[in-house]
Motif scaffolding. Structure first.
Motif, short mmCIF file in Angstrom:
data_model
loop_
_atom_site.label_atom_id
_atom_site.label_comp_id
_atom_site.label_asym_id
_atom_site.label_seq_id
_atom_site.Cartn_x
_atom_site.Cartn_y
_atom_site.Cartn_z
N LEU A 62 0.82 -1.20 0.00
CA LEU A 62 0.00 0.00 0.00
C LEU A 62 0.87 1.26 0.00
O LEU A 62 2.02 1.24 0.47
N THR A 63 0.31 2.33 -0.51
CA THR A 63 0.93 3.64 -0.43
C THR A 63 0.11 4.49 0.53
O THR A 63 -1.08 4.73 0.30
N LEU A 64 0.74 4.94 1.62
CA LEU A 64 0.02 5.72 2.61
C LEU A 64 -0.09 7.16 2.14
O LEU A 64 0.91 7.87 2.01
N LYS A 65 -1.33 7.60 1.90
CA LYS A 65 -1.58 8.97 1.45
C LYS A 65 -1.95 9.89 2.61
O LYS A 65 -1.58 11.06 2.62
N TRP A 66 -2.72 9.35 3.58
CA TRP A 66 -3.26 10.19 4.64
C TRP A 66 -3.09 9.54 6.01
O TRP A 66 -3.30 8.34 6.16
#
Length: 293
Positions: A62-66
């Motif tokens: 996953l890519t953590l955006k927030w």
């Protein structure tokens, strides 16, 4: 079919529930209300809980955006700053965090170097009805003050992450006796939540498991309106305020109140170490006079 996947994580020491929420198509993610492991008696700090979330993010690519806070918590220390240092992403909170910063800066005699009153420690200050995104999925921001001035709810499709505004129906609602809290505002905020579709899932920030029942993460608007012990949909504002104020008079000060606030009004940053690389929290002392003097 929804692309949203929700993974709850339970922090046993503070009964806090944090969530990794991600879009299964884009693999973009948000983490809501994470916590640091802090032992009040010893002063030991660790990041085992946040590391379990980091491991989940990495294992699922996953890519953590927030990194989202529902409010400045008084019962656990936020791991937001640590998460950002490990995974990137932006830390966001309701815009009224600036009011909390001012109140607790004064209360704890913090200097300008220790905390701003402009929210500068956070990447984004959120307005009511603002919209964020993970992939193509919207995160709708709803201001829900009452417990604190900066409280917000994050609505993602039919999932509402409500912070401390409400608890499970058998636990009721949040206290309103902190600076900036107001039972009338909390009632109005809960009515906002109750105006959502009845099948909307309400995801808790805490579960205190009354009477030793099994841990529960979520209820629905319909269930809370029907059976919440403090505020069913037939409870008037005056009745709720009376219930809330009577209960708040007898509540103990949260165990981690002062360490938590010093960290949480700064987006999870610990106090700066001194010249000996030691970190200290401030705790105000109140001298009470004997009643017979």
């Amino acid at each position: 079919m929804s692309a949203i996947i929700i993974k709850p994580f339970f922090h046993h020491d503070t009964s806090t529930i944090s969530y990794v929420v991600y879009d299964s198509y884009s693999l973009n993610a948000a983490i809501i209300d994470s916590a640091i492991d802090y032992e009040n008696n010893s002063g030991n700090i660790a990041f085992y809980f946040a590391d379990s979330q980091i491991e989940f993010v990495k294992n699922n690519k996953l890519t953590l955006k927030w990194i989202l806070e529902t409010h400045a918590h008084a019962d656990h220390l936020s791991a937001s700053y640590y998460l950002r240092s490990q995974l990137g992403g932006k830390i966001a909170i309701g815009k009224n965090i600036t009011q909390a910063q001012q109140v607790f800066k004064d209360l704890l005699a913090l200097s300008d170097d220790e905390v701003s009153v402009l929210g500068q420690e956070f990447d984004v200050l959120l307005n009511h009805n603002e919209v964020l995104y993970i992939g193509d999925t919207a995160i709708n921001v709803i201001a829900t003050p009452g417990h604190t001035k900066d409280s917000v709810t994050y609505l993602i499709e039919d999932n509402a992450f409500i912070g401390d505004t409400l608890f499970m129906p058998d636990s009721g609602s949040a206290r309103c006796d902190f600076p900036g809290g107001a039972a009338t505002e909390l009632y109005q905020s809960i009515m906002q939540i109750y105006s959502l579709p009845e099948n909307t899932k309400l995801w808790m920030c805490h579960d205190y498991q009354p009477n030793g029942r099994e841990l529960q993460f979520q209820t629905t608007v319909a269930e809370s309106k029907k059976s919440n012990i403090h505020i069913r949909d037939d409870v008037s504002q005056d009745s709720f305020v009376a219930i809330r104020q009577a209960r708040d008079k007898n509540l103990a000060v949260p165990r981690l109140l002062y360490p938590a606030l010093q960290v949480n009004i700064k987006a999870g940053q610990l106090p700066q170490p001194n010249s000996h690389n030691q970190i200290f929290f401030k705790i105000p002392v109140y001298i009470r006079q004997s009643e017979d003097k």
